[in-house]
Design a protein around this motif. Sequence first.
Motif, mmCIF file in Angstrom:
data_model
loop_
_atom_site.group_PDB
_atom_site.id
_atom_site.type_symbol
_atom_site.label_atom_id
_atom_site.label_comp_id
_atom_site.label_asym_id
_atom_site.label_seq_id
_atom_site.Cartn_x
_atom_site.Cartn_y
_atom_site.Cartn_z
ATOM 1 N N VAL A 115 1.036 -0.799 -0.112
ATOM 2 C CA VAL A 115 -0.244 -0.141 0.042
ATOM 3 C C VAL A 115 0.788 1.377 0.204
ATOM 4 O O VAL A 115 2.044 1.549 1.041
ATOM 5 C CB VAL A 115 -0.867 0.194 1.245
ATOM 6 C CG1 VAL A 115 -1.862 0.774 1.150
ATOM 7 C CG2 VAL A 115 -1.512 -1.194 1.493
ATOM 8 N N ARG A 142 3.577 -0.233 3.051
ATOM 9 C CA ARG A 142 2.975 -0.606 4.214
ATOM 10 C C ARG A 142 2.855 -1.754 3.556
ATOM 11 O O ARG A 142 2.261 -1.727 2.009
ATOM 12 C CB ARG A 142 1.776 -0.238 4.949
ATOM 13 C CG ARG A 142 1.905 1.253 5.250
ATOM 14 C CD ARG A 142 3.205 1.684 6.535
ATOM 15 N NE ARG A 142 2.987 0.336 8.042
ATOM 16 C CZ ARG A 142 2.558 0.854 9.013
ATOM 17 N NH1 ARG A 142 2.321 1.968 9.199
ATOM 18 N NH2 ARG A 142 3.150 -0.049 9.385
ATOM 19 N N ALA A 194 1.184 -5.225 3.155
ATOM 20 C CA ALA A 194 0.059 -5.723 3.060
ATOM 21 C C ALA A 194 0.125 -8.127 2.890
ATOM 22 O O ALA A 194 0.857 -7.733 1.704
ATOM 23 C CB ALA A 194 -1.362 -4.925 2.877
ATOM 24 N N THR A 237 -7.392 -6.419 2.792
ATOM 25 C CA THR A 237 -6.429 -6.485 3.320
ATOM 26 C C THR A 237 -5.628 -6.720 4.811
ATOM 27 O O THR A 237 -6.586 -6.116 5.190
ATOM 28 C CB THR A 237 -5.359 -5.269 2.612
ATOM 29 O OG1 THR A 237 -5.321 -4.063 2.755
ATOM 30 C CG2 THR A 237 -5.341 -5.244 1.232
ATOM 31 N N THR A 245 -2.750 0.369 9.123
ATOM 32 C CA THR A 245 -2.484 0.922 8.218
ATOM 33 C C THR A 245 -3.690 2.498 8.973
ATOM 34 O O THR A 245 -4.022 2.782 10.177
ATOM 35 C CB THR A 245 -4.051 1.327 7.107
ATOM 36 O OG1 THR A 245 -4.786 0.922 7.405
ATOM 37 C CG2 THR A 245 -3.052 0.461 6.124
ATOM 38 N N THR A 304 -3.928 7.131 4.616
ATOM 39 C CA THR A 304 -4.148 6.599 3.615
ATOM 40 C C THR A 304 -5.207 6.553 2.477
ATOM 41 O O THR A 304 -5.162 5.752 1.292
ATOM 42 C CB THR A 304 -3.626 5.388 4.220
ATOM 43 O OG1 THR A 304 -2.426 5.400 5.660
ATOM 44 C CG2 THR A 304 -3.044 3.941 2.898
ATOM 45 N N ALA A 322 -4.386 5.643 -1.315
ATOM 46 C CA ALA A 322 -3.540 5.058 -1.703
ATOM 47 C C ALA A 322 -3.761 3.413 -2.668
ATOM 48 O O ALA A 322 -5.007 3.064 -2.507
ATOM 49 C CB ALA A 322 -2.547 4.529 -0.828
ATOM 50 N N VAL A 368 -2.369 0.221 -4.277
ATOM 51 C CA VAL A 368 -2.876 -1.270 -3.175
ATOM 52 C C VAL A 368 -1.866 -2.272 -4.443
ATOM 53 O O VAL A 368 -3.083 -2.656 -5.558
ATOM 54 C CB VAL A 368 -3.649 -2.439 -2.893
ATOM 55 C CG1 VAL A 368 -3.250 -3.703 -2.219
ATOM 56 C CG2 VAL A 368 -4.383 -1.693 -1.930
ATOM 57 N N HIS A 388 -7.083 1.530 -2.271
ATOM 58 C CA HIS A 388 -6.915 1.483 -0.220
ATOM 59 C C HIS A 388 -8.259 2.797 0.344
ATOM 60 O O HIS A 388 -8.547 3.441 0.090
ATOM 61 C CB HIS A 388 -5.665 1.749 0.432
ATOM 62 C CG HIS A 388 -6.552 2.103 1.476
ATOM 63 N ND1 HIS A 388 -6.718 1.011 2.737
ATOM 64 C CD2 HIS A 388 -6.404 2.692 2.919
ATOM 65 C CE1 HIS A 388 -6.449 1.390 4.131
ATOM 66 N NE2 HIS A 388 -6.598 2.576 4.238
ATOM 67 N N ASN A 434 -8.541 -4.326 6.268
ATOM 68 C CA ASN A 434 -8.719 -3.026 5.708
ATOM 69 C C ASN A 434 -9.411 -3.074 4.308
ATOM 70 O O ASN A 434 -9.535 -4.408 3.836
ATOM 71 C CB ASN A 434 -7.390 -2.371 5.078
ATOM 72 C CG ASN A 434 -6.731 -2.167 6.103
ATOM 73 O OD1 ASN A 434 -6.590 -0.641 6.649
ATOM 74 N ND2 ASN A 434 -5.496 -2.933 6.208
ATOM 75 N N ALA A 472 -10.474 -2.489 0.507
ATOM 76 C CA ALA A 472 -9.871 -2.062 -1.138
ATOM 77 C C ALA A 472 -10.932 -2.481 -2.239
ATOM 78 O O ALA A 472 -10.453 -3.778 -2.040
ATOM 79 C CB ALA A 472 -8.024 -2.549 -1.343
#
Length: 243
Positions: free
Chosen positions: A136, A154, A156, A174, A178, A182, A185, A187, A209, A229, A231
């Motif tokens: 991410v 980051r 993931a 994911t 986070t 973010t 962003a 992925v 994301h 998270n 996405a």
Amino acid sequence: MIDSILLVATRITTFVQQQPLSNASGFFFARNDRLFLVSSRHVLVDRPSHHFPDRIEIELHVDPANLAESRKFSIPLYRGGRCLWRQGRDSAGDVDVAVIEVERSALPVPTLLRAFGPEHLPGCGDRVEIGGSVLVVGFPLGFHDTLHHMPVVRQAVLASSYGLRFKGEGYFLTDARTHRGTSGAPVVMRVTAADAVDAGLPWLLLGVHSARLDVGSRDLELDEALGLNCAWYADILMTLTAG
């Protein structure tokens, strides 16, 4: 030498006139010579939180020989009372993805950036497996390399089956740590240069994301946050950038 993926992402600051409101993440997507900035829809407007910016600023590299040189670039969100962005919607309702076109002729010369395109979206021959490693690329809490104006990544893991709409919605899950900022962003998943359609940008764009997920019934004292998270699938960009 820097990884090209770092030049795809850009930091977004939202404003009401000259008053800054929030920080977020975004990235560039190009199609048929047109350039778009992609982010989460809630970055541009969010009624529940009373977030109503009228413009955004992004940061652009303007000297290929010196990454410390950058320039802020302002993009209006409305013209004549009408919004300039396009936001996603599918059979399940609203999709938390939005794009706004960036006029190439208005960009500083030179401008150093990279952009995803339709060729970076996963196809039938691409294997995206549950538990697979993804990145991410963004600006959590606005944090970034303030000298070179670069995002951070980051690590993931794909936490739901890629290709299935989780709970019937147009997103996948994911597993990653986070933070605010973010949102918007990309992925992405790295592909080998031999398999990459674009060897200069050897990444698959899987999603955008959006937000952390939680369980409404979680006991705030006894249970930790899920750490999952949402996405949204990146193929929505083919609809938003058409025409």
